[in-house]
Enzyme design. Structure first.
Site, short mmCIF file in Angstrom:
data_model
loop_
_atom_site.label_atom_id
_atom_site.label_comp_id
_atom_site.label_asym_id
_atom_site.label_seq_id
_atom_site.Cartn_x
_atom_site.Cartn_y
_atom_site.Cartn_z
CG HIS A 419 37.07 43.66 39.93
ND1 HIS A 419 35.90 43.34 39.56
CD2 HIS A 419 38.16 42.89 39.70
CE1 HIS A 419 36.09 42.26 38.93
NE2 HIS A 419 37.36 41.68 38.81
CB CYS A 438 40.85 40.30 39.45
SG CYS A 438 42.37 41.10 38.48
#
Length: 518
Positions: A419, A438
């Protein structure tokens, strides 16, 4: 996968044969061999005498259950193929495996001057065990369970004992050397390992000393540190000669820049404590690091060599590479998980992009971080552009959203994805382990543009528009993109250059201990 084992055994030449030719050749081989057969009732006693071979007992029993004749002998004695095996085992260190050879004295005696052509039962089984010892160590590496203990969840192919047996018989019957197929990085690391082994044989390099009070040295300075550094750069090949001068000249500056480029690090042509720290890692440690990463290469399917499009993230280097047509198309810095939120090594496939996304706060973060802040400040959610939704907290789309303006989703049980990030300053730090697991991508916009141009013929303006809608929009990809999250603390190119990275999650030493002691 059976194809993996049809291309197997050593690094010299490729020999691919049809099944029909293989059967005919094997039958002819045994017809020409002496009529003597293996006494299979003695196999159990052999393993009692040589218990270090017990891990290969099942393979050996299966081998002689299928083919009861002597395999490693013909009418002239030991076949030529056994000499190849002998040589390869002697050179296992060049495969990144400085492991002890079991019963080395007995093994060497087999290849001393032969005075008889009569098959020897003990030598026959000994060679078979050594074959399985070699292929297990060099071709397969650790078992899947062992690799997962190191946090490695990239999919691995299960080995097949039956395939090994068939390949062994083919190899012996034709007295040919077959090539094992590896992930390309294995060969690059092997080339680098050879270079460092040669340096080690010549005595390695000495420690370069820099006074603690000195923050840096630059061109024009004179110091014994410069003299020591000159020798160090020369030994590793970053300058062409060592004249032992103490003067910081253009040669030293160019050598530092060349070294920095090889390590993906900018030293600005100066001698700094960080430079000295990196250069003072011993050649023995570098060899160990290369060997450990060669083992990791054994865990990756060689199918990736022919993949045309995929995304690879290497955690220790904090880098993402988007490959298209088999070549790097985009390179980006990334932020990965910090120590308590280690990014997992695994693979998946990007199935959709979410533009201007919500961030659904994970329960663990909600309980440990968000709820305590709400207790202290009742307006915390409003201040962070967050809201309750279906019993959970989520952050609304926008420029301050923790996921930035786009996320790349590849559904997985680890709940990890790529992301964007509003915290751009983190990408300027040398060590970038700050996330909850992440992967934050510095060039998230550029990656989205590259994917959508190919996928849907979108231009950059259209991508920018949907990224700033402040309303989540998802796009399902027709062609899913494989993603590999990997962990390599050494990475070499095809030109003999190698970069070393910090062992972020302290995995190398544990792996090396098992690798070298077994």
């Amino acid at each position: 996968m059976k194809y993996k084992y049809i291309l197997i055994f050593f690094m010299c030449s490729t020999w691919i044969i049809s099944r029909a030719d293989s059967r005919d050749g094997v039958q002819k081989h045994f017809q020409e061999n002496p009529a003597t057969q293996i006494d299979t009732t003695k196999i159990a006693a052999f393993f009692q005498t040589f218990p270090k071979f017990n891990p290969y007992q099942n393979e050996v029993k299966l081998l002689y259950k299928k083919h009861q004749d002597y395999i490693w002998y013909d009418q002239n004695g030991l076949i030529e193929f056994t000499s190849v095996l002998h040589k390869q085992i002697q050179q296992m260190r060049e495969e990144g495996l400085p492991v002890p050879v079991p019963y080395e004295t007995e093994w060497e005696k087999i290849f001393e001057k032969q005075t008889t052509t009569i098959p020897n039962f003990e030598s026959e089984l000994f060679i078979s065990c050594m074959y399985f010892f070699y292929t297990t160590k060099v071709f397969n590496g650790f078992t899947i369970g062992k690799s997962e203990e190191t946090g490695w969840y990239l999919p691995r192919e299960n080995t097949s004992n039956i395939a090994y047996i068939d390949t062994l018989i083919q190899a012996v019957a034709f007295k040919k050397e077959l090539k094992h197929d590896y992930f390309d990085q294995y060969y690059h690391l092997k080339q680098a390992l050879k270079k460092y082994i040669e340096i080690e044989k010549k005595g390695g390099w000495k420690v370069v000393k820099l006074d603690k009070e000195i923050k840096f040295l630059h061109q024009g300075d004179s110091s014994t540190t410069v003299q020591e550094l000159r020798n160090r750069l020369f030994l590793e090949g970053f300058i062409s000669q060592d004249d032992a001068s103490i003067l910081f000249d253009q040669t030293i500056s160019d050598g530092i820049i060349a070294y920095g480029t090889s390590q993906n690090h900018d030293f600005d042509g100066k001698i700094t404590p960080k430079l000295i720290e990196m250069l003072n890692v011993s050649v023995e440690s570098r060899i160990k690091t290369i060997s450990v990463n060669m083992e990791r290469c054994r865990w990756i399917s060689p199918k990736i060599n022919s993949a045309q499009e995929y995304i690879a993230v290497n955690i220790p280097s904090y880098r993402l590479l988007y490959y298209r047509d088999g070549k790097p198309f985009l390179i980006s810095k990334v932020v990965v998980g910090k120590e308590f939120h280690k990014t997992i090594v695994f693979s998946g496939s990007i199935s959709y992009l979410a533009f201007s996304p919500y961030w659904n706060v994970p329960t663990s973060i909600l309980n440990k971080e968000i709820l305590p802040k709400i207790k202290k400040n009742p307006n915390y959610l409003q201040n962070q552009n967050m809201e309750w939704h279906d019993g959970q907290v989520r952050q609304k789309p926008g420029g301050n959203n923790a996921l930035g303006l786009v996320k790349f989703m590849f559904p997985n049980s680890h709940n990890i994805y790529l992301h964007d990030s509003p915290s751009k300053s983190f990408f300027n730090k040398e060590k970038r382990a700050f996330s909850h697991g992440c992967v934050r991508v510095e060039k998230a916009r550029e990656l989205a543009v590259a994917i959508m141009e190919k996928e849907a013929n979108w231009n950059a303006q259209k991508v920018d528009a949907v990224m700033h809608l402040k309303k989540e929009n998802t796009y399902e990809l027709k062609d899913k993109i494989p993603v590999y999250i990997a962990y390599f603390t050494a990475w070499a190119d095809g030109g003999g250059n190698i970069a070393f990275y910090d062992d972020l999650y302290n995995r190398d030493n544990a792996l090396a201990k098992v690798l070298f002691e077994n």
